[in-house]
Design a protein around this motif. Structure first.
Motif, PDB file in Angstrom:
ATOM      1  N   TRP A 141       0.827  -1.207   0.000  1.00  0.00           N
ATOM      2  CA  TRP A 141       0.000   0.000   0.000  1.00  0.00           C
ATOM      3  C   TRP A 141       0.861   1.257   0.000  1.00  0.00           C
ATOM      4  O   TRP A 141       0.419   2.324  -0.418  1.00  0.00           O
ATOM      5  N   ASP A 142       2.091   1.119   0.516  1.00  0.00           N
ATOM      6  CA  ASP A 142       2.961   2.304   0.612  1.00  0.00           C
ATOM      7  C   ASP A 142       4.014   2.326  -0.492  1.00  0.00           C
ATOM      8  O   ASP A 142       4.994   3.049  -0.394  1.00  0.00           O
ATOM      9  N   ASP A 143       3.817   1.543  -1.530  1.00  0.00           N
ATOM     10  CA  ASP A 143       4.731   1.644  -2.670  1.00  0.00           C
ATOM     11  C   ASP A 143       4.714   3.093  -3.150  1.00  0.00           C
ATOM     12  O   ASP A 143       3.642   3.683  -3.316  1.00  0.00           O
ATOM     13  N   PRO A 144       5.898   3.688  -3.361  1.00  0.00           N
ATOM     14  CA  PRO A 144       5.926   5.118  -3.721  1.00  0.00           C
ATOM     15  C   PRO A 144       5.232   5.467  -5.044  1.00  0.00           C
ATOM     16  O   PRO A 144       5.029   6.639  -5.332  1.00  0.00           O
ATOM     17  N   ARG A 145       4.820   4.463  -5.797  1.00  0.00           N
ATOM     18  CA  ARG A 145       4.057   4.768  -7.030  1.00  0.00           C
ATOM     19  C   ARG A 145       2.566   4.790  -6.769  1.00  0.00           C
ATOM     20  O   ARG A 145       1.783   5.159  -7.640  1.00  0.00           O
ATOM     21  N   ARG A 163      15.996   5.328  -6.396  1.00  0.00           N
ATOM     22  CA  ARG A 163      14.818   4.801  -7.088  1.00  0.00           C
ATOM     23  C   ARG A 163      14.083   5.945  -7.790  1.00  0.00           C
ATOM     24  O   ARG A 163      13.677   6.909  -7.143  1.00  0.00           O
ATOM     25  N   LEU A 164      13.958   5.791  -9.081  1.00  0.00           N
ATOM     26  CA  LEU A 164      13.291   6.820  -9.897  1.00  0.00           C
ATOM     27  C   LEU A 164      11.911   6.299 -10.286  1.00  0.00           C
ATOM     28  O   LEU A 164      11.781   5.159 -10.736  1.00  0.00           O
ATOM     29  N   TYR A 165      10.907   7.135 -10.088  1.00  0.00           N
ATOM     30  CA  TYR A 165       9.547   6.680 -10.360  1.00  0.00           C
ATOM     31  C   TYR A 165       8.916   7.431 -11.519  1.00  0.00           C
ATOM     32  O   TYR A 165       9.135   8.625 -11.697  1.00  0.00           O
ATOM     33  N   GLY A 166       8.123   6.676 -12.261  1.00  0.00           N
ATOM     34  CA  GLY A 166       7.298   7.285 -13.299  1.00  0.00           C
ATOM     35  C   GLY A 166       5.845   7.045 -12.947  1.00  0.00           C
ATOM     36  O   GLY A 166       5.534   6.516 -11.876  1.00  0.00           O
ATOM     37  N   ASN A 210       7.213   0.352 -17.058  1.00  0.00           N
ATOM     38  CA  ASN A 210       8.494   0.969 -16.658  1.00  0.00           C
ATOM     39  C   ASN A 210       8.293   2.069 -15.634  1.00  0.00           C
ATOM     40  O   ASN A 210       8.808   3.167 -15.767  1.00  0.00           O
ATOM     41  N   SER A 211       7.527   1.779 -14.583  1.00  0.00           N
ATOM     42  CA  SER A 211       7.220   2.845 -13.630  1.00  0.00           C
ATOM     43  C   SER A 211       8.286   3.014 -12.560  1.00  0.00           C
ATOM     44  O   SER A 211       8.220   3.945 -11.766  1.00  0.00           O
ATOM     45  N   VAL A 212       9.271   2.149 -12.530  1.00  0.00           N
ATOM     46  CA  VAL A 212      10.353   2.350 -11.559  1.00  0.00           C
ATOM     47  C   VAL A 212      11.686   1.956 -12.194  1.00  0.00           C
ATOM     48  O   VAL A 212      11.768   0.997 -12.956  1.00  0.00           O
ATOM     49  N   GLU A 213      12.716   2.758 -11.913  1.00  0.00           N
ATOM     50  CA  GLU A 213      14.068   2.464 -12.385  1.00  0.00           C
ATOM     51  C   GLU A 213      14.976   2.539 -11.163  1.00  0.00           C
ATOM     52  O   GLU A 213      14.897   3.499 -10.395  1.00  0.00           O
ATOM     53  N   ILE A 214      15.806   1.546 -10.989  1.00  0.00           N
ATOM     54  CA  ILE A 214      16.664   1.510  -9.800  1.00  0.00           C
ATOM     55  C   ILE A 214      18.118   1.697 -10.204  1.00  0.00           C
ATOM     56  O   ILE A 214      18.617   0.990 -11.093  1.00  0.00           O
ATOM     57  N   ASP A 249      13.435   1.690   3.398  1.00  0.00           N
ATOM     58  CA  ASP A 249      14.265   0.488   3.165  1.00  0.00           C
ATOM     59  C   ASP A 249      15.722   0.723   3.542  1.00  0.00           C
ATOM     60  O   ASP A 249      16.514  -0.213   3.559  1.00  0.00           O
ATOM     61  N   SER A 250      16.093   1.975   3.808  1.00  0.00           N
ATOM     62  CA  SER A 250      17.478   2.275   4.175  1.00  0.00           C
ATOM     63  C   SER A 250      17.817   1.588   5.492  1.00  0.00           C
ATOM     64  O   SER A 250      16.960   1.407   6.351  1.00  0.00           O
ATOM     65  N   ALA A 251      19.092   1.199   5.616  1.00  0.00           N
ATOM     66  CA  ALA A 251      19.545   0.573   6.863  1.00  0.00           C
ATOM     67  C   ALA A 251      20.973   1.024   7.098  1.00  0.00           C
ATOM     68  O   ALA A 251      21.559   1.709   6.250  1.00  0.00           O
ATOM     69  N   GLU A 252      21.516   0.661   8.224  1.00  0.00           N
ATOM     70  CA  GLU A 252      22.908   0.982   8.542  1.00  0.00           C
ATOM     71  C   GLU A 252      23.788   0.554   7.354  1.00  0.00           C
ATOM     72  O   GLU A 252      23.762  -0.602   6.940  1.00  0.00           O
ATOM     73  N   GLY A 253      24.510   1.496   6.788  1.00  0.00           N
ATOM     74  CA  GLY A 253      25.403   1.137   5.691  1.00  0.00           C
ATOM     75  C   GLY A 253      24.712   0.954   4.349  1.00  0.00           C
ATOM     76  O   GLY A 253      25.341   0.598   3.360  1.00  0.00           O
ATOM     77  N   LYS A 254      23.394   1.165   4.284  1.00  0.00           N
ATOM     78  CA  LYS A 254      22.700   1.024   2.999  1.00  0.00           C
ATOM     79  C   LYS A 254      21.691   2.164   2.878  1.00  0.00           C
ATOM     80  O   LYS A 254      20.669   2.171   3.551  1.00  0.00           O
ATOM     81  N   LEU A 255      22.031   3.122   2.033  1.00  0.00           N
ATOM     82  CA  LEU A 255      21.130   4.260   1.867  1.00  0.00           C
ATOM     83  C   LEU A 255      20.293   4.059   0.616  1.00  0.00           C
ATOM     84  O   LEU A 255      20.811   3.666  -0.432  1.00  0.00           O
ATOM     85  N   VAL A 256      19.003   4.345   0.741  1.00  0.00           N
ATOM     86  CA  VAL A 256      18.103   4.280  -0.421  1.00  0.00           C
ATOM     87  C   VAL A 256      17.347   5.600  -0.484  1.00  0.00           C
ATOM     88  O   VAL A 256      16.741   6.019   0.512  1.00  0.00           O
ATOM     89  N   PHE A 257      17.414   6.252  -1.642  1.00  0.00           N
ATOM     90  CA  PHE A 257      16.675   7.501  -1.818  1.00  0.00           C
ATOM     91  C   PHE A 257      15.629   7.343  -2.915  1.00  0.00           C
ATOM     92  O   PHE A 257      15.878   6.697  -3.939  1.00  0.00           O
TER      93      PHE A 257
END
Ligand code: ATP
Ligand code: MG
Length: 573
Positions: free
Chosen positions: A297-301, A483-486, A510-514, A546-554
């Motif tokens: 439900w919280d998918d950024p798209r 993560r790039l969203y369309g 193609n609504s998401v590109e990582i 989804d970010s965690a120690e040592g893993k950044l996700v924007f």
């Protein structure tokens, strides 16, 4: 009424007082004529807890809470929980959290299920008055008897049961004596009414299902039309605002209230929010989640409040957008670019600037001393001097965007190419000298020289460069996943379907590109979930959970380009 952000550009009540708000005009007139005496204005927001709220609900929330606030009234949050099979506590909890996130606080928290006892008593009252009867027809038979828009309906053979028989059967329905679907209670109105909703609508159905709040207390449940108006009336709601699809239900809404002689809430309809490339229906959004077409439900798209929040949208921008989109008595479609415009505008004012390179290409400054590092001072937000400045490290090797260098520049390409001088933002002028290539001939490294006198990105002698580029010091860079969203849907109208197609066939494949190898300036290591950033020249971004120690996700909230504002200018608006 609370406002989650005191610096918000729009207060919730401003939302309601937009020009051409006919709802506000109606209430103002009712206040002037004392239609409800000295009673305060009371509204409610009545979601069914069968899914997560979406941006369409944000419009209803802004209207319900905003108008009450504007007239010094109150708003209840009422869960319309009359469908136990589809409803869950998870949805109740998320709806409360989302209403608050949007910046609103309800007066009373209510549930239609709180009124099951009263609704049952009222049903008995209608039976005794000869206004309701138990019908043994099956659902299919009831449908066949209902007639069509051009043909009147037919009376059920059970329509003329005596009051005693109806009372007996209805109390036995409640006692659980009959299986699901064998009988219903119907209002006795007019099978020839031109309004199909008035052709003896069903009031109660038998459903042996456990309810998330009343458990197994009930095995008969009221229908929406019977429960809604009476719930409004019990809460002494003065103005019950709902979307246009309920216009045809208004006569039945009024009929029950008149027959029962209870508080006369008035229903007023406004247009549903529809947005291009977007599907606003809890039921269909649930299907996307269930079929794993999105991550949840919280998918950024997703157009859910959870989704766009995770994507980086802000409650202030959503409220401003809803106010600008306005209310009307006819349904229309709003361009998604308009929503994006108001979000960009909001982020432009509040987002901290940072440098991030999404597709890194190494730039080596041959005449910069090896092992040396320095810090350049950068404004955190040129739109907001109070945001201050920060020190960004610079060194001999930096990353620039792959796109910002061309070995053979096409015409009008003003960024870096051999022999060309450009500015590294806030740092130095650099001139490309040579390239290093891999076995396939791809440029993997660019060598350049810098002018030490251009420190801060200032021209030392008035000479001009045509391009300013962002960069990140290689020695100090942190890596991140981006993560790039369309748009979630490929068609502006997702319901524009070919024969035999379902709306989900119009999903954008193609609504998401990582991007896995992005390089970010080190200050972004401290980013927090609700922080908002403008990655210079790239777009608006926020940290993903989804970010965690040592893993950044924007997540990219939006790219920088504002096509809507441009169109408005062109149209002379
Ligand atoms: P959905 O079809 O997405 O489930 P709904 O209308 O069934 O929507 P409810 O939970 O019944 O959802 O809605 C609560 C309130 O929000 C209602 O008053 C409804 O009219 C309003 N609402 C729902 N969708 C929209 C929309 N797209 N624009 C404006 N108001 C909406
Ligand atoms: Mg509904």
């Amino acid at each position: 009424m609370t406002n989650s952000n005191p610096e918000s550009p729009v207060t919730p009540s401003q939302v309601a007082s937009t020009p051409n708000n006919f709802l506000g005009d109606i209430i103002a007139e009712d206040v002037r004529t004392k239609k409800y005496g000295d009673a305060q204005i009371q509204t409610r927001f009545p979601p069914e807890p069968n899914g997560y709220l979406h941006i369409g609900h944000a419009k209803a929330i802004c209207i319900d809470f905003g108008l009450a606030d504007q007239f010094g009234g109150k708003t209840n949050l009422r869960f319309d929980d009359t469908n136990p099979e589809k409803e869950e506590q998870e949805y109740v909890d998320s709806i409360m959290a989302d209403v608050r996130w949007l910046g609103f606080e309800w007066d009373r928290l209510c549930y239609a299920s709180d009124y099951f006892g009263q609704l049952y008593e009222w049903a008995l009252q209608l039976i005794k008055a000869g206004k309701a009867y138990v019908d043994d027809l099956t659902a299919d038979e009831i449908r066949q008897h209902r007639g069509t828009l051009t043909e009147p309906g037919k009376d059920s053979p059970y329509r003329d049961r005596s009051v005693e028989e109806n009372l007996d059967l209805f109390t036995r329905m409640k006692a659980g004596e009959f299986p699901d679907g064998t009988r219903v209670l119907r209002a006795k109105i007019d099978m020839a009414s031109p309004n199909l909703n008035m052709r003896d609508p069903v009031m109660y159905r038998i459903l042996h299902a456990s309810h998330q709040r009343t458990g197994d207390e009930w095995c008969i449940y009221p229908m929406y039309d019977y429960a809604h108006g009476q719930s409004d009336s019990l809460e002494r709601v003065t103005h019950s605002m709902c979307t246009l699809e309920f216009t045809d239900h208004q006569p039945i809404y009024r009929w029950y209230i008149e027959q029962l002689g209870i508080f006369p809430t008035q229903q007023i309809e406004f247009d549903r929010l529809n947005i291009t490339y977007t599907m606003l229906s809890k039921r269909k959004l649930l299907q996307l989640v269930k079929e794993n077409r999105v991550s949840g439900w919280d998918d950024p798209r997703m157009p859910t409040l959870r989704g766009i929040r995770r994507r980086g949208f802000t409650p202030e921008a959503i409220r401003t957008f809803v106010a600008a989109a306005g209310v009307s008595r006819t349904n229309g479609v709003t361009d998604i670019e308009m929503l994006e415009h108001f979000q960009r505008d909001d982020l432009n004012h509040r987002a901290r600037r940072a440098m991030a390179v999404l597709h890194p290409l190494k730039l080596v400054i041959d005449n910069y001393p090896e092992g040396q590092e320095e810090f350049v001072e950068v404004a955190n937000n040129p739109e907001d001097p109070s945001a201050g400045t920060r020190q960004v490290p610079f060194s001999r090797e930096v990353y620039i965007e792959h796109d910002d260098f061309r070995e053979v520049p096409p015409p009008k390409y003003y960024r870096l190419s051999p022999g060309k001088e450009v500015r590294l933002r806030n740092a130095y002028f650099v001139t490309a000298q040579s390239v290093v290539k891999d076995a396939e001939g791809n440029v993997v490294e660019v060598h350049c020289t810098y002018d030490p006198l251009s420190r801060g990105g200032n021209s030392p002698d008035g000479r001009k460069v045509k391009s300013t580029m962002h960069w990140v010091s290689a020695a100090h860079a942190i890596s991140a996943e981006i993560r790039l969203y369309g748009n979630l849907f490929a068609k502006a109208d997702p319901y524009d379907l070919e024969e035999g197609q379902d709306v989900l066939d119009n999903l954008n494949p193609n609504s998401v590109e990582i991007l896995l190898g992005a390089k970010l300036e080190p200050s972004l290591a401290n980013a927090k979930l609700e922080d908002r950033f403008q990655f210079e020249r790239v777009g608006y971004f926020c940290l993903d959970p989804d970010s965690a120690e040592g893993k950044l996700v924007f997540n990219r909230t939006l790219a920088l380009k504002d096509s809507w504002a441009k169109e408005q200018k062109k149209a002379g608006a």
